[in-house]
Design a protein around this motif. Structure first.
Motif, short mmCIF file in Angstrom:
data_model
loop_
_atom_site.label_atom_id
_atom_site.label_comp_id
_atom_site.label_asym_id
_atom_site.label_seq_id
_atom_site.Cartn_x
_atom_site.Cartn_y
_atom_site.Cartn_z
N VAL A 169 0.89 -1.17 0.00
CA VAL A 169 0.00 0.00 0.00
C VAL A 169 0.92 1.21 0.00
CG1 VAL A 169 -1.73 1.33 1.27
CG2 VAL A 169 -1.83 -1.19 1.28
N ASN A 170 0.85 2.03 -1.05
CA ASN A 170 1.77 3.17 -1.14
C ASN A 170 1.08 4.49 -1.48
OD1 ASN A 170 1.19 2.64 -3.87
ND2 ASN A 170 3.25 3.22 -4.54
N LYS A 171 -0.25 4.52 -1.49
CA LYS A 171 -0.95 5.77 -1.79
C LYS A 171 -1.74 6.28 -0.58
CE LYS A 171 0.41 6.10 -6.05
NZ LYS A 171 1.36 7.16 -6.44
N LYS A 172 -2.62 5.43 -0.07
CA LYS A 172 -3.44 5.84 1.08
C LYS A 172 -3.89 4.59 1.82
CE LYS A 172 -7.74 8.20 2.34
NZ LYS A 172 -8.94 8.90 1.84
N TRP A 173 -3.77 4.65 3.15
CA TRP A 173 -4.28 3.55 3.96
C TRP A 173 -5.76 3.79 4.23
CZ3 TRP A 173 -2.39 -1.09 5.27
CH2 TRP A 173 -3.13 -1.84 6.19
N ILE A 174 -6.60 2.89 3.77
CA ILE A 174 -8.04 3.02 3.99
C ILE A 174 -8.37 2.37 5.33
CG2 ILE A 174 -10.32 2.42 3.12
CD1 ILE A 174 -9.05 2.27 0.32
N GLY A 175 -8.97 3.14 6.22
CA GLY A 175 -9.30 2.62 7.54
C GLY A 175 -10.08 1.32 7.47
N GLY A 176 -9.66 0.33 8.27
CA GLY A 176 -10.33 -0.96 8.28
C GLY A 176 -9.86 -1.90 7.19
N MET A 177 -8.79 -1.54 6.49
CA MET A 177 -8.31 -2.37 5.39
C MET A 177 -8.02 -3.80 5.85
SD MET A 177 -5.20 -1.60 2.70
CE MET A 177 -6.00 -0.14 2.03
N LEU A 178 -7.50 -3.93 7.07
CA LEU A 178 -7.23 -5.26 7.62
C LEU A 178 -8.27 -5.70 8.64
CD1 LEU A 178 -3.33 -5.14 8.06
CD2 LEU A 178 -4.65 -6.01 6.13
N THR A 179 -8.63 -4.80 9.54
CA THR A 179 -9.57 -5.18 10.61
C THR A 179 -10.97 -5.44 10.07
OG1 THR A 179 -9.87 -2.81 11.08
CG2 THR A 179 -8.33 -4.03 12.48
N ASN A 180 -11.30 -4.84 8.95
CA ASN A 180 -12.60 -5.11 8.30
C ASN A 180 -12.32 -5.83 6.98
OD1 ASN A 180 -15.30 -5.16 7.71
ND2 ASN A 180 -15.49 -2.97 7.33
N TRP A 181 -11.62 -6.96 7.09
CA TRP A 181 -11.14 -7.66 5.91
C TRP A 181 -12.28 -8.13 5.01
CZ3 TRP A 181 -7.46 -7.92 2.73
CH2 TRP A 181 -7.34 -8.98 1.84
N TYR A 182 -13.43 -8.45 5.58
CA TYR A 182 -14.56 -8.92 4.77
C TYR A 182 -14.93 -7.87 3.71
CZ TYR A 182 -19.34 -10.17 3.45
OH TYR A 182 -20.47 -10.47 2.74
N THR A 183 -14.99 -6.59 4.14
CA THR A 183 -15.32 -5.51 3.21
C THR A 183 -14.20 -5.30 2.20
OG1 THR A 183 -16.68 -4.40 4.87
CG2 THR A 183 -15.90 -3.06 3.03
N THR A 184 -12.97 -5.33 2.66
CA THR A 184 -11.82 -5.17 1.75
C THR A 184 -11.81 -6.27 0.70
OG1 THR A 184 -10.52 -4.15 3.52
CG2 THR A 184 -9.30 -5.01 1.62
N GLU A 185 -12.06 -7.50 1.13
CA GLU A 185 -12.06 -8.64 0.21
C GLU A 185 -13.15 -8.49 -0.84
OE1 GLU A 185 -11.22 -13.35 0.91
OE2 GLU A 185 -12.77 -12.40 2.13
N ARG A 186 -14.29 -7.96 -0.43
CA ARG A 186 -15.39 -7.74 -1.38
C ARG A 186 -15.01 -6.68 -2.40
NH1 ARG A 186 -20.77 -6.27 1.59
NH2 ARG A 186 -19.61 -4.32 1.86
N ARG A 187 -14.34 -5.62 -1.96
CA ARG A 187 -13.88 -4.58 -2.88
C ARG A 187 -12.84 -5.14 -3.86
NH1 ARG A 187 -12.80 0.16 1.60
NH2 ARG A 187 -14.95 0.89 1.83
N LEU A 188 -11.97 -6.00 -3.34
CA LEU A 188 -10.94 -6.58 -4.21
C LEU A 188 -11.56 -7.49 -5.27
CD1 LEU A 188 -8.16 -7.43 -1.58
CD2 LEU A 188 -8.12 -5.62 -3.31
N ARG A 189 -12.58 -8.25 -4.90
CA ARG A 189 -13.25 -9.10 -5.89
C ARG A 189 -13.90 -8.26 -6.97
NH1 ARG A 189 -14.87 -12.41 -1.38
NH2 ARG A 189 -16.88 -11.30 -1.31
N LYS A 190 -14.53 -7.17 -6.55
CA LYS A 190 -15.16 -6.26 -7.51
C LYS A 190 -14.10 -5.63 -8.43
CE LYS A 190 -18.10 -2.14 -7.82
NZ LYS A 190 -18.85 -1.11 -7.05
N PHE A 191 -12.99 -5.22 -7.83
CA PHE A 191 -11.89 -4.62 -8.60
C PHE A 191 -11.35 -5.59 -9.64
CE2 PHE A 191 -7.16 -3.40 -8.32
CZ PHE A 191 -7.24 -2.64 -9.47
N ARG A 192 -11.10 -6.83 -9.23
CA ARG A 192 -10.57 -7.83 -10.17
C ARG A 192 -11.57 -8.13 -11.28
NH1 ARG A 192 -8.49 -10.17 -5.19
NH2 ARG A 192 -10.31 -11.54 -5.07
N ASP A 193 -12.85 -8.13 -10.93
CA ASP A 193 -13.89 -8.39 -11.93
C ASP A 193 -13.94 -7.26 -12.96
OD1 ASP A 193 -16.23 -9.83 -12.99
OD2 ASP A 193 -17.37 -8.11 -12.25
N LEU A 194 -13.91 -6.02 -12.48
CA LEU A 194 -13.94 -4.87 -13.39
C LEU A 194 -12.69 -4.83 -14.26
CD1 LEU A 194 -15.33 -2.05 -11.04
CD2 LEU A 194 -16.54 -3.21 -12.89
#
Length: 236
Positions: free
Chosen positions: A96-121
């Protein structure tokens, strides 16, 4: 016992400015054991301790990499961003070299969902499936992909929480450090003379502002990670 081939010399550290701390008015008294002198109103870091702690951290990441552990490198300061990305890519680490998004690790379920969406797009964009959309819709998707690439591009292939997190600047990445502490994820952290030395699991006293200093420390850690990965391949 540290492994000799990633030892760092005092000359290397002096040349990179690793020893320069903050002004004597901007310091954490708990850093006193890691400071060797004051010079022209600036604290000077004890490089002997820097070398020892860096060697210990290199041993740690070597052993972790040889056990196929996953690493995350965090450094979002503008002057460190490119060095962080290059080091992580070289060692096949997440970053991570631009911005740390709060909850990136502690709210991993949400982060994982965003990553799946990102990979799909991203897949849709690369396979030309955006051509089926209207120009306006396609433009919106491309903007979304660009934004996700900026903030999540370095972790887009991360499938779970990292085993070890390397943090370039404790003050700047305090939120990331706190999330690691909450989750019990081991951390390696560069600490300047204004930092709290006991927060990270492995603290390396060093100048966390100078690009040359950051690059030198990351180079040693990355070399140890690469050697650890090679060790796993040789022994598998």
């Amino acid at each position: 016992m540290t492994k000799r081939y990633w030892n760092i010399t005092l000359e290397q550290m002096m040349e990179a400015g690793v020893h320069f701390g903050h002004g004597t008015r901007k310091w954490n008294p708990r850093m006193a054991p890691y400071i060797s002198a004051k010079r022209k109103g600036i604290h000077i870091t004890n490089l002997t301790k820097t070398a020892r702690f860096l060697a210990e951290a290199c041993d740690l990441v070597f052993d972790a990499a040889s056990s196929r552990k996953q690493f995350l490198i965090v450094g979002t300061k503008k002057r460190a961003a490119d060095s962080v990305a290059r080091a992580a890519i070289r060692a096949r680490c997440h970053y991570v070299n631009k911005k740390w998004i709060g909850g990136m690790l502690t709210n991993w379920y949400t982060t994982e969902r965003r990553l799946r969406k990102f990979r799909d797009l991203k897949t849709k964009q690369m396979t030309g499936r955006l051509n089926c959309l209207t120009k306006r819709e396609a433009a919106m998707v491309r903007r979304q992909v660009s934004r996700l690439e900026t903030y999540l591009g370095g972790i887009k292939y991360m499938r779970g929480l990292p085993d070890i997190v390397i943090i370039v600047d404790q003050q700047e990445e305090y939120m990331a450090l706190q999330e690691c502490i909450t989750l019990g994820i081991p951390t390696i952290c560069l600490i300047d003379t204004n930092c709290e030395p006991d927060l990270a699991d492995f603290s390396i006293p060093a100048n966390d502002d100078a690009i040359a200093s950051i690059r030198l420390i990351l180079t040693k850690l990355v070399f140890a990670i690469c050697e650890g990965r090679s060790s796993y391949i040789r022994n598998s």
